[in-house]
Write an enzyme that holds these catalytic residues in place. Structure first.
Site, PDB file in Angstrom:
ATOM      1  CG  HIS A 161      -1.696   1.433   1.365  1.00 61.89           C
ATOM      2  ND1 HIS A 161      -2.852   1.637   0.496  1.00 61.89           N
ATOM      3  CD2 HIS A 161      -1.641   2.082   2.142  1.00 61.89           C
ATOM      4  CE1 HIS A 161      -3.387   2.761   0.704  1.00 61.89           C
ATOM      5  NE2 HIS A 161      -2.578   3.154   1.729  1.00 61.89           N
ATOM      6  CG  HIS A 166       0.230   6.564  -0.196  1.00 62.83           C
ATOM      7  ND1 HIS A 166      -0.918   7.351  -0.352  1.00 62.83           N
ATOM      8  CD2 HIS A 166      -0.332   5.436   0.954  1.00 62.83           C
ATOM      9  CE1 HIS A 166      -1.788   7.111   0.454  1.00 62.83           C
ATOM     10  NE2 HIS A 166      -1.963   5.883   1.140  1.00 62.83           N
ATOM     11  CD  GLU A 207      -5.226   6.340   1.410  1.00 61.75           C
ATOM     12  OE1 GLU A 207      -5.051   5.564   0.513  1.00 61.75           O
ATOM     13  OE2 GLU A 207      -4.456   6.475   2.195  1.00 61.75           O
ATOM     14  CB  SER A 226      -2.199  -0.906  -2.667  1.00 60.75           C
ATOM     15  OG  SER A 226      -3.509  -0.318  -1.829  1.00 60.75           O
TER      16      SER A 226
HETATM   17 FE   LIG Z   1      -2.823   5.167   2.656  1.00 66.60          FE
END
Ligand SMILES: [Fe+2]
Length: 295
Positions: A161, A166, A207, A226
């Site tokens: 993730h 990110h 996100e 992710s």
């Molecule tokens: Fe996050």
């Protein structure tokens, strides 16, 4: 014995936490070797001080195999569902495909690309600290990886993730600048309600954000990037136009696939909405919303 539990930390005096508590049902719960690695990673993050080099982690062949499987599957889905800016950014990031990267190496590469860098985090970082540090070009990241028995699933934000999600965003100068604006907005406001508003906005943009390309919603947000499963499902969600008041009023559960998502008309549009909201949001903003969470 002092313990550290995902999501919360319990310290005893000034001693370091020495045990990561995994809930029963966690994929790594019964794997003593995995738990030892998790404890060592938590300890290294606890000992980290600003200015120190990011600790090098001794990942084992299971960790590398897990990374190989999930990064291969995600790359395939990104080719179909990620927006152009993300595909170009992740190509610049040049993550390895056959072993877990060291966070230190990814951080150095990001720094060359966009000026951002990582610092290690034991687990969930307090919200003001997490968002505020973005103003200093700093992203707090865990260093553990999910368990090989379930490479498509992690109950916590892991390296997949933080780095594939990110990191791919932060390797874009345009997204990196938006992250910085999040940090400045959080540093500017003083009330917890205003921070909550920014946190909700972050959820539906950084996100779970979507950008339309050639008529189709494409993914730019780290949570979706992710999630192998959700990348195949997100177009079944109710997809609404980007509207900060709507986004901030919308409740969400970060443990399930999102039933509601928001899509920009273009990357320029996404950037405009994000910049304007983050420059304008202030302590009075939540009271102007007719939202159930605003007390
Ligand atoms: Fe996050």
């Amino acid at each position: 014995m002092p313990t550290v539990e995902y999501g919360t930390w319990s310290y005893s005096g000034n001693k370091e936490p020495s045990t990561v508590m995994l809930a029963q049902g966690h994929p790594g719960y019964s794997d003593d070797n995995y738990r030892r690695r998790r404890n060592a990673i938590a300890m290294a993050a606890t000992r980290y001080r600003p200015g120190d080099p990011i600790p090098e982690i001794d990942y084992n062949p299971d960790d590398d195999e897990c990374w190989r499987q999930i990064s291969d599957l995600l790359a395939e889905r990104h080719n179909t569902f990620a927006c152009r800016e993300i595909l170009q950014a992740s190509a610049r990031l040049q993550l390895p495909i056959d072993h877990v990267p060291q966070l230190r190496a990814v951080s150095q590469r990001l720094n060359e690309i966009s000026g951002f860098g990582y610092v290690p985090a034991v687990g969930i970082v307090p919200v003001r600290q997490f968002y505020g540090s973005l103003a200093d070009d700093t992203f707090n990241s865990t260093q553990y990886i999910r368990h090989l028995s379930q490479p498509l699933f992690s109950p916590e934000p892991d390296m997949v993730h933080e780095v594939i999600g990110h990191g791919s965003m932060l390797a874009s100068k345009r997204f990196a600048d938006m992250y910085r604006l999040v940090g400045r907005a959080v540093r500017r406001v003083t009330t917890s309600a205003a921070v909550e508003a920014i946190s909700r906005f972050f959820w539906f943009t950084m996100e779970c954000g979507l950008i339309r390309e050639n008529g189709d919603p494409m993914v730019c947000g780290a949570s979706l990037l992710s999630s192998y499963g959700e990348l195949a499902q997100f177009r079944n969600a109710t997809i609404r136009p980007m509207d900060p008041a709507d986004m901030v009023s919308q409740d969400y559960d970060d443990k399930t696939y999102q039933p509601v998502l928001f899509c920009a008309r273009s990357l320029d549009h996404f950037e405009d909405v994000v910049s304007k909201f983050l420059q304008d949001v202030d302590d009075e903003y939540p009271s102007k919303l007719n939202a159930s969470w605003v007390i």
